[in-house]
Scaffold this active site. Structure first.
Site, mmCIF file in Angstrom:
data_model
loop_
_atom_site.group_PDB
_atom_site.id
_atom_site.type_symbol
_atom_site.label_atom_id
_atom_site.label_comp_id
_atom_site.label_asym_id
_atom_site.label_seq_id
_atom_site.Cartn_x
_atom_site.Cartn_y
_atom_site.Cartn_z
ATOM 1 C CG ASN A 178 -1.754 -1.071 1.415
ATOM 2 O OD1 ASN A 178 -2.913 -1.223 0.688
ATOM 3 N ND2 ASN A 178 -1.381 -1.895 2.028
ATOM 4 C CD GLU A 179 4.810 1.677 -2.975
ATOM 5 O OE1 GLU A 179 5.014 2.294 -1.958
ATOM 6 O OE2 GLU A 179 5.112 0.691 -3.099
#
Ligand code: F6R
Length: 664
Positions: A178-179
């Site tokens: 989850n950037e």
């Protein structure tokens, strides 16, 4: 500590100031933090918590749902769980796992696949039921991914959510993949990897181009629904992002900050990873401190750098205006304190890294006697000796010490195929030009080179998935040996008997993921130390190299020293000096010996680094720093000299810095 976890280092970082009740750091850290001296102890703690939960659930005849991560952070946790399974009968029959992520696209058998990672580190080694394992599938056609992800989340929900979730943290602040930009309610989905994450992933892929652009990741939502979360972070390279995750405002730009809202998240970290937390970085800003000499020294150096005012020009006002009133109150006045700190810093500087004979050595970093010392410079890879301490190496040789250099690993994975091919062609042409194919030895070489060529062709076709055959690894290792010899010669070491190529076995996996350090590695190091009986050992203390090789190499030395500690010469006479170089430098307050050098000496060092031709321009595993090694080394060495100058000391071209480790 027993079992494999024993094989990790004790860091020698300065102790944090004594905790004072008036510390207000809890206001700053929004996630409870448990700091351990070493990652091994911390990992054992996490593994024990997991084992306990598994057993409890088992007693209640229930399954336990574990959320698992890959990457370097959880490896020691898995090692410890495997040990518990083998030695203590811990069973995984009631364990159901959901992994965080997988690259997309990715074949499960590929070297970089997270399926393979999990099998190798955990699943193949314990009695988990295969049907209980869930890892996002990197082989699906694109159009099926969305449904698959929905199903993944539903399965987690059907099991009642995750009981214990393990997380690492990426340099972008990602959890799972989850950037930045991921939202709190995000489900499991296909994502694009951040450029920085792809760069970090080059440690596992031969080339940056080979790193997939996408991945399937568990979303923040299912992660946040886990009942307990352990966020793991080890090493100095994690310090900046960890500080942001724990102390920063909640923001989708640092997805790990969402964990601040989770009621049962614990950050489990080692000493190096907390360096940027306010209470460790500038403890005087968060409460009263125990002003011992080390902390005062650190605070004054900080103040001088912060204000840009040289140490001897700092006034009481500078102290007061920068939150150091307490220090001044305790020490009475700035004048004496400044002089004290200045002297201590000045005494770290020496042009005599092996000690200066006939000089008063009371305040020198090294002993005057014996005038001629036996020295071993340990170099984890074949080029760290000259990159990190080429100028000091040169000095030691010039000043007449008996200098040995020990290359701990072959470094063979870091040679490009095209470079190896050049040498294979060389061998072939040499053989042919002699017209001696009838010579059995040359015929043997020709057979091997043919095999290598065939393998290279296949590897080229199938991209990076193949592990080099032993013959090719040998050629690559030989290329690096030749460069190492040339590099050491460039700083004056000519006696071949003093070159030692240890080729430690832990490194010889043919891939970036190494085998664990074992007794065979330690034995090789111990035997060399025993043979030379050095007065000085220089070893790499820069523990942030991409594959952790430096850390393992240092552990091998520390364990060898432990085994030899009852011998008088080891306990009393053998100083261990740690250098840093290619990957990071010591913070100024930790430096105990700074060796300055001139522009000419800098050129000699550069020439020595240039001998490592296979590492020039773009080595296969450059890590996160795009600069060439000689540039990094020079910039760091110049910066150290600049900092000393800024603090009010003499101006030098460059400096190499060392810290003494007192591990015995
Ligand atoms: C791995 C994962 C990632 C890593 C993170 C840190 O499954 O989801 O978020 O945890 O990139 O990686 P390491 O531990 O290698 O520093």
């Amino acid at each position: 500590m027993s079992g494999p976890t024993r094989l990790y280092m004790t860091t020698n970082l300065p102790k944090p100031p004594k905790r004072d009740l008036r510390y207000q750091f809890r206001d700053l850290e929004k996630i409870p933090v448990k700091v351990w001296e070493e990652s091994a102890e911390a990992s054992a703690y996490v593994a024990q918590s997991i084992a306990l939960a598994i057993k409890q659930k088992r007693q209640e005849n229930e399954n336990i749902i574990l959320g698992l991560a890959t990457g370097s952070s959880p490896i020691q946790v898995y090692n410890e769980l495997v040990r518990m399974h083998r030695e203590e009968g811990l069973s995984f029959q009631n364990v159901i796992t959901f992994n965080l992520d997988e690259y997309y696209p990715m074949e499960p058998t590929a070297v970089q696949s997270y399926v393979r990672f999990m099998n190798e580190y955990l699943f193949d080694k314990v009695d988990i039921r295969p049907e209980n394992i869930h890892i996002p599938d990197g082989t699906l056609p694109l159009e099926e991914v969305e449904d698959y992800c929905r199903e993944y989340d539903k399965k987690i929900e059907d099991y009642g959510g995750i009981d214990i979730q393990i997380l690492g943290i990426g340099r972008t602040g990602h959890i799972g993949f989850n950037e930045p930009g991921s939202w709190l309610e995000s489900p499991t989905r296909l994502v694009r990897l951040d450029a920085l994450t792809r760069l970090d992933a080059t440690k596992d892929f031969a080339n940056e181009e080979d790193v997939p652009y996408r991945a399937i990741t568990m979303g923040i939502k299912p992660i946040m629904q886990a009942k307990v979360i352990y966020l793991l972070a080890w090493g100095q390279h994690k310090a900046p992002i960890l500080a942001r995750a724990l102390e920063g405002e909640i923001s989708d730009q640092v997805p790990a900050t969402f964990l601040q809202e989770h009621p049962r998240t614990r950050a489990i970290v080692d000493r190096a990873a907390v360096e940027e937390l306010t209470r460790f970085r500038v403890p005087w800003k968060v409460g009263l401190c125990n002003w011992d000499d080390d902390l005062s020294y650190r605070a004054v150096l900080w103040l001088s750098q912060q204000t840009g005012v040289p140490i001897l020009k700092l006034t009481n006002e500078h102290y007061s205006e920068n939150g150091l009133q307490e220090l001044i109150l305790e020490k009475q006045n700035s004048y004496d304190l400044n002089i004290e700190v200045f002297n201590r810093l000045q005494r770290t500087i020496t042009g005599w890294p092996g000690g200066k004979a006939n000089a008063d050595d009371e305040h020198r970093p090294e002993r005057a006697l014996p005038a001629k010392k036996r020295v071993i410079i340990f170099s984890p890879h074949p080029d760290d000796d000259v990159i990190s301490m080429g100028a000091t190496f040169h000095r030691l040789v010039e000043q007449g010490h008996e200098v040995h250099v020990a290359y701990q690993t072959s470094g063979n994975i870091a040679v490009h195929d095209h470079d190896a091919l050049r040498f294979v062609e060389f061998l072939d042409e040499f053989s042919a030009s002699k017209g001696q194919f009838s010579d059995p030895l040359i015929a043997e070489v020709a057979k091997k080179t043919k095999k290598i060529r065939k393998f290279l062709e296949k590897k080229n076709k199938e991209k990076n998935d193949l592990i080099d055959i032993p013959e090719l690894r040998l050629v690559k290792g030989m290329i690096r040996r030749g460069e190492a010899r040339a590099g050491a010669r460039a700083v004056g070491l000519t006696d071949e008997k003093r070159f030692h190529f240890l080729d430690l076995p832990f490194y010889e996996s043919g891939r970036s993921r190494k085998k664990p350090l074992g007794p065979a590695d330690v034995k090789i190091v111990r035997e060399l130390i025993e043979k030379v009986k050095p007065h000085q050992i220089f070893a790499a203390g820069d523990l942030a190299d991409p594959h952790g090789t430096h850390r393992i190499c240092l552990n091998a030395i520390l364990l060898a020293r432990q085994e030899l500690k009852d011998q008088q010469w080891m306990k009393k006479d053998c100083y261990l000096w740690l250098y840093r170089g290619a990957w990071m430098e010591w913070p100024i307050h930790e430096i105990e010996m700074a060796v300055p050098f001139s522009p000419d000496q800098l050129r000699t060092k550069r020439r020595a680094i240039f001998m490592h031709q296979s590492q020039k321009d773009r080595p296969p595993f450059p890590g996160q720093d795009e600069r060439e090694f000689w540039v990094r080394a020079e910039e760091r060495n110049r910066e150290t000299a600049d900092i000393y100058r800024g603090l009010g000391l003499a101006e030098y071209e460059a400096m190499e810095a060392f810290r003494r480790m007192r591990d015995l």
